[in-house]
Write an enzyme that holds these catalytic residues in place. Structure first.
Site, PDB file in Angstrom:
ATOM      1  N   ARG A 123       0.796  -1.185   0.130  1.00 19.47           N
ATOM      2  CA  ARG A 123      -0.067   0.052  -0.224  1.00 19.47           C
ATOM      3  C   ARG A 123       1.181   0.873   0.312  1.00 19.47           C
ATOM      4  O   ARG A 123       2.027   0.772   0.347  1.00 19.47           O
ATOM      5  CB  ARG A 123      -0.954   0.101   1.526  1.00 19.47           C
ATOM      6  CG  ARG A 123      -1.732  -0.751   0.990  1.00 19.47           C
ATOM      7  CD  ARG A 123      -3.087  -1.038   2.485  1.00 19.47           C
ATOM      8  NE  ARG A 123      -3.567   0.611   2.597  1.00 19.47           N
ATOM      9  CZ  ARG A 123      -3.299   1.056   2.805  1.00 19.47           C
ATOM     10  NH1 ARG A 123      -2.673   1.150   4.072  1.00 19.47           N
ATOM     11  NH2 ARG A 123      -4.229   2.213   3.531  1.00 19.47           N
ATOM     12  N   LYS A 188       3.660  -7.344  12.186  1.00 17.68           N
ATOM     13  CA  LYS A 188       3.111  -7.308  11.252  1.00 17.68           C
ATOM     14  C   LYS A 188       3.174  -8.741  10.375  1.00 17.68           C
ATOM     15  O   LYS A 188       3.929  -9.360   9.788  1.00 17.68           O
ATOM     16  CB  LYS A 188       3.303  -6.674  10.100  1.00 17.68           C
ATOM     17  CG  LYS A 188       1.967  -6.745   8.305  1.00 17.68           C
ATOM     18  CD  LYS A 188       2.605  -5.284   7.636  1.00 17.68           C
ATOM     19  CE  LYS A 188       1.667  -5.712   7.136  1.00 17.68           C
ATOM     20  NZ  LYS A 188       1.270  -3.881   5.753  1.00 17.68           N
ATOM     21  N   ARG A 323      -0.224   4.789  12.867  1.00 23.43           N
ATOM     22  CA  ARG A 323       1.625   3.916  13.673  1.00 23.43           C
ATOM     23  C   ARG A 323       1.438   4.732  15.224  1.00 23.43           C
ATOM     24  O   ARG A 323       0.966   5.616  15.236  1.00 23.43           O
ATOM     25  CB  ARG A 323       3.243   4.737  13.005  1.00 23.43           C
ATOM     26  CG  ARG A 323       3.478   4.793  11.856  1.00 23.43           C
ATOM     27  CD  ARG A 323       5.080   4.736  11.226  1.00 23.43           C
ATOM     28  NE  ARG A 323       5.250   4.945   9.962  1.00 23.43           N
ATOM     29  CZ  ARG A 323       5.381   4.452   9.412  1.00 23.43           C
ATOM     30  NH1 ARG A 323       6.534   5.896   9.457  1.00 23.43           N
ATOM     31  NH2 ARG A 323       5.773   4.387   7.844  1.00 23.43           N
TER      32      ARG A 323
END
Ligand code: BTN
Length: 326
Positions: A123, A188, A323
């Site tokens: 992305r 992640k 974030r």
């Protein structure tokens, strides 16, 4: 060269030692060529040990992707929705591959997977690293009557499909980070990139790309600018890559087709249960600025709600990333 890399990996995928002599006979190339191909495989992310007098071996056996095996593992209800599965050894990007070939209706439900992507796309123009045979890189072509306005929601729901697939293989601590990062314990493990073509109010042809880290070599994990994790770090037994691919594809196709009986409200509620940023202080990166505030979750359109100086602001899906401050 692509073929010889694939052929050599086929020979050594069992994780046993194979001598240079044996490999050069199997591949009908010189031993110098074998050394060269081994080096290329190492550069593409494979952990291959070379030992004098023994030959070469993979540090961990690799199960290569196979379209027949993946199809056989699809849920029965998902099979009619699958319009073919291509497994590529190497490509630039599976999203790019499908977008170039599959804009027309008959392609809906076509799936492509690759063992390695040289230009995997993430992305916001980021690169997605896909070490050879280290993950699942898959794209699905889909045509939908969804309008652009509701595509933000669709991208959230794809995250729900991925989270469901990971729970099915025993990873229960899955979290979703708006809009559609897949995390385990704030690291992640996967991401989603949806790219589309279409008219403002007509049907939309899209390519839904999903990348999941299966076994990421430490060197590559260290090169990524955020904490990452992989499937093998979170499951007790080995997870078959072909089965995992089939579970992901089944969950995705059934959800896209509306077969799962879930209405939007139920899917939104499910997304909220996976939301791992709710109530946290975070920075929100916009195109050319950044704001800080407390994440308040998502509204019924899938927009992020964030409280800045006591005012709740609403941000559209797809343009932003979040974030943690600490
Ligand atoms: C992200 O988190 O930034 C999204 C990553 C999406 C990666 C997948 S891998 C399969 C498909 N092909 C690509 O080039 N990207 C997506």
């Amino acid at each position: 060269m692509n073929n010889s890399r694939q052929a050599l990996l086929q020979q050594i995928k069992d994780g046993q030692f194979h001598s240079g002599e044996q490999l050069s006979a199997e591949l009908s190339v010189s031993r110098t060529a074998v050394r060269k191909i081994i080096k290329q495989l190492q550069q593409l992310g494979l952990d291959i040990e070379s030992r004098h007098g023994m030959g070469y071996r993979l540090q961990r056996p690799v199960e290569l992707l196979d379209s027949d095996k993946i199809f056989a593992h699809l849920q029965k209800r998902a099979r009619p929705l699958c319009n073919g599965i291509d497994v590529l050894f190497e490509t630039d990007s599976t999203n790019q591959y499908l977008a170039a070939r599959c804009a027309h209706e008959s392609c809906s439900g076509h799936v492509v997977l690759a063992e390695h992507q040289s230009q995997g796309r993430g992305r916001r123009g980021n690169q997605w690293l896909s070490p050879l045979a280290g993950g699942i890189s898959l794209s699905v072509a889909w045509r939908t009557d969804y309008t652009y306005a509701s595509l933000g929601l669709l991208s959230l729901f794809v995250g729900v499909a991925v989270a469901r697939a990971l729970s099915k293989i025993g990873i229960h601590e899955v979290g979703l980070k708006w809009p559609n990062d897949i995390l385990v314990h704030h690291q992640k493990i996967g991401g989603i990139l949806i790219e589309m073509q279409g008219e403002a109010n007509g049907p939309i042809a899209m390519v839904i790309g999903i990348g999941i880290n299966h076994a990421i070599p430490t060197k590559i994990a260290q090169a990524i600018d955020q904490p990452v994790t992989d499937i093998v770090s979170h499951v007790q037994n080995t997870v078959s890559r072909n089965e995992l691919a089939a579970i992901l594809i089944s969950e995705l196709l059934l959800l896209l087709n509306g077969t799962t009986e879930d209405d939007h409200e139920a899917l939104l509620e499910e997304w909220r249960r996976y939301d791992c940023y709710k109530d946290r202080m975070a920075n929100l990166l916009l195109h050319d600025s950044e704001i800080s505030g407390q994440v308040m979750g998502i509204d019924d359109d899938g927009c992020l709600l964030i409280s800045v100086d006591g005012h709740v602001e609403r941000y559209m899906s797809g343009e932003l990333s979040v974030r943690l401050q600490s």
